[in-house]
Design a protein around this motif. Structure first.
Motif, mmCIF file in Angstrom:
data_model
loop_
_atom_site.group_PDB
_atom_site.id
_atom_site.type_symbol
_atom_site.label_atom_id
_atom_site.label_comp_id
_atom_site.label_asym_id
_atom_site.label_seq_id
_atom_site.Cartn_x
_atom_site.Cartn_y
_atom_site.Cartn_z
ATOM 1 N N ILE A 463 0.829 -1.206 0.083
ATOM 2 C CA ILE A 463 0.250 -0.049 -0.004
ATOM 3 C C ILE A 463 0.855 1.167 -0.105
ATOM 4 C CG2 ILE A 463 -1.776 1.193 1.101
ATOM 5 C CD1 ILE A 463 -2.634 -1.617 0.223
ATOM 6 N N ARG A 464 0.488 2.354 -0.926
ATOM 7 C CA ARG A 464 1.294 3.436 -0.875
ATOM 8 C C ARG A 464 0.410 4.799 -0.826
ATOM 9 N NH1 ARG A 464 7.210 1.968 -3.489
ATOM 10 N NH2 ARG A 464 7.504 0.046 -2.441
ATOM 11 N N PHE A 465 0.732 5.481 -0.057
ATOM 12 C CA PHE A 465 0.016 6.834 -0.240
ATOM 13 C C PHE A 465 1.016 7.794 -1.128
ATOM 14 C CE2 PHE A 465 -2.157 4.399 2.927
ATOM 15 C CZ PHE A 465 -3.390 5.007 3.079
ATOM 16 N N ALA A 466 0.352 8.833 -1.979
ATOM 17 C CA ALA A 466 1.127 9.852 -2.589
ATOM 18 C C ALA A 466 0.472 11.030 -3.165
ATOM 19 C CB ALA A 466 1.966 8.980 -3.715
ATOM 20 N N CYS A 467 1.240 11.814 -3.602
ATOM 21 C CA CYS A 467 0.588 12.928 -4.382
ATOM 22 C C CYS A 467 1.157 13.200 -5.553
ATOM 23 C CB CYS A 467 0.617 14.243 -3.303
ATOM 24 S SG CYS A 467 0.164 15.840 -4.241
#
Length: 593
Positions: A463-467
């Motif tokens: 899982i990865r969170f990014a902008c």
């Protein structure tokens, strides 16, 4: 101070009976709190201070810069909330003072001087506060690549706020005067004990809530449904019936072009052709499949069956991957995300989507929050069951996607994070609200040295969170993440997206991200939490969340979607995707909600 003095100047006498005391409290004090019509402008010190504080707080920095008229609305509403809070304090203090026999009196000269001084201070700061805030809001605007406010913005928003506050104050005074008038004429027929007043208020409040829920909301939903249905019948310029038989709505499709609705037409007429994919990607490609069905008077189950029939007709089960998109509101699909997937799969894919509501996303959230979850589970479950019947070596991989309300519904497909990892090959969600269960659970499981804005879960294994593209491979301290292994999922969430960060908890609870972002360049770093005010400020950012540059607010663009899908599909997110991004910027037309 005039009302407060009158309020506190008639203490209860020890010789009064209990009934007289109650009648005096709810009669005399109620009338005093209500005020007569000739005292419409009179306010106590707590009311004035409360309104001033809330008004000032509404001009404090928020996630996005707002136009003057919208800032005026928020400032006016905030001032009225502060005024009401001050009134509650004033009334409570007055009731206690009456009970203990305390009187507060000021000489007329002092009282009049206080009124004049207070009026001058309020008048001066009413415009000084917005002028002072212009610099803050310019920084916020510059961060999101939009034009910032100026002196006119300050003056105009102040005028708008004043107009709204006066209108609300007049409405409130008129309502209380009407209650006072009725109670005065009925005094000889009913006992006006405090308990009876409280019970009556409770009954009336409950009645209002029931009427609001069962009558007003149903009427609003009905009107919104009718209006949305009319919108769905439109076919904007540049939207034409697809000719390829591999798109729903084509002459070969079981779903007629006219039945697809506005968003369905936009989805099925869009997307790259096999030739365009080959041209951009430099190798032969297939024509991507797009299956879509709208409500068109049908139940959700019937719409699911229609999508399945389209997938059967186009033989989607022979493709390498199937993308299940949960739409927003009336059926909108983020074209940047879907086209990115199709290009990167070289067309060897099918995308399935459906309309599950005739309402805009905001109304759907208020009236039927679980509908997108139900629709997503039904469509994904039907596709999953069909794929399970195929030989293991010929089963397409299943991916998921969705934006905003669609991301909320798509996440709801899976009962838990573990269920997500076991049932899908990957997915990309854009602008997922923080109240989404699985997203919130992943955030809670983040590594101790990561933030809620950029959570790192198990060093990014799944899982990865990014902008931005760089954030797909490193944490907030610049350290490389571990290898991204299948199944891979990505949450794209902009730090200035109010859809992501708005939550009812803001009414009473300071968000974690407020302290975590101190010292950064994001507008979050300049914000201060205020009960109620911050909640409404972020909510007020939503109408302008698309009036910003790509990668800010609720705008998730090709430069974000291409690297995210590349990483989810096992490719290098930081590779040179400029040719593909440029092609999408040309091919995907701007779409108004």
């Amino acid at each position: 101070m005039g009302l407060l003095n009158r309020y506190l100047s008639s203490p209860l006498r020890r010789g009064d009976s209990a009934a007289d005391a109650l009648a005096g409290f709810v009669g005399s004090r109620w009338k005093t709190a209500a005020a007569r019509t000739d005292e419409l402008g009179a306010v106590t010190a707590p009311e004035a201070i409360g309104g001033w504080v809330a008004y000032a707080a509404s001009y404090s920095p928020s996630l996005l810069a707002r136009p003057w008229y919208w800032q005026g609305v928020i400032a006016g509403l905030s001032a009225m909330f502060g005024h009401q809070a001050g009134l509650l304090i004033s009334s409570t203090v007055g009731a206690i003072a009456d009970k203990v026999g305390v009187q507060i009196k000021l000489k007329p000269g002092i009282r009049q001087g206080g009124k004049i001084a207070g009026g001058l201070i309020l008048g001066a700061t009413a415009i000084a506060i917005p002028l002072r805030s212009v610099r803050w809001h310019r920084r916020t605007a510059a961060y999101s690549h939009v034009n910032g406010p100026n002196a006119f913005w300050a003056v105009a928003s102040t005028a708008a706020a004043a107009g709204i506050f006066v209108a609300l104050l007049a409405q409130w005074r008129a309502t209380l005067w009407a209650i006072n008038y009725i109670s005065g004429h009925l005094r000889n027929r009913f006992a006006w004990e405090l308990l009876g007043r409280l019970v009556s208020t409770l009954v009336v409040t409950t009645t209002i809530l029931v009427i609001f829920d069962q009558v007003i909301m149903r009427t609003v939903v009905g009107v919104a449904t009718t209006a949305s249905a009319r919108v769905d019948l439109r076919t904007p310029n540049g939207v034409h019936q697809p000719l390829t038989p591999l798109h729903s709505g084509s002459p070969a499709s079981r779903e007629s072009w006219s039945s697809l609705g506005l968003q369905g037409k936009r989805f099925t007429c869009g997307g790259p052709s096999a030739d365009r994919i080959a041209e951009v990607m430099g190798r032969p490609a297939l024509q991507p499949i797009r299956a879509y069905a709208s409500m068109d008077g049908r139940s959700i189950q019937q719409v699911v069956d229609a999508v399945m029939a389209e997938l059967d007709r186009m033989n989607a089960w022979t493709r390498k991957a199937i993308l299940v998109v949960t739409t927003t509101g009336r059926g909108n699909v983020n074209e940047w995300s879907t086209s990115s997937f199709e290009f990167l799969m070289h067309g060897d894919c099918a995308t399935a989507a459906m309309q599950y509501s005739g309402l805009p996303s905001a109304v759907t959230m208020l009236s039927s929050k679980q509908v997108p979850v139900q629709a997503s589970r039904m469509l994904y479950g039907a596709i999953e069951d069909r794929v399970a019947t195929l030989p293991l070596e010929h089963r397409p991989q299943l991916y998921v996607a969705g934006e905003s309300l669609g991301a909320f519904g798509s996440n709801g497909t899976f009962a838990s994070p573990e269920d997500m990892l076991s049932r899908a090959a990957g997915g990309v969600w854009t602008g997922c609200p923080t109240f989404t269960d699985n997203q919130a659970e992943w955030t809670r499981r983040r590594d101790p040295d990561s933030t809620v804005v950029r959570p790192v879960v198990d060093r990014g294994r799944h899982i990865r969170f990014a902008c931005s593209p760089a954030e797909l491979l490193i944490d907030s301290r610049g350290r490389p993440l571990d290898a991204w292994i299948a199944p891979r999922f990505c949450y794209l969430q902009n730090d200035t997206d109010p859809v992501v960060w708005w939550n009812t908890d803001l009414l009473w609870k300071k968000p974690e991200w407020l302290d975590e972002m101190r010292g950064t360049k994001t507008p979050m770093a300049a914000m201060t939490w205020w009960p109620f005010i911050t909640f409404w400020q972020i909510a007020a950012d939503m109408p302008v969340c698309r009036s910003v540059g790509p990668g800010y607010g609720h705008k998730y663009h090709s430069a974000q979607c291409v690297p995210a899908w590349a990483g989810v599909l096992g490719l290098d997110p930081t590779a040179d995707w400029s040719t593909l991004i440029a092609a999408l910027n040309v091919d995907v037309p701007p779409v108004n909600p």
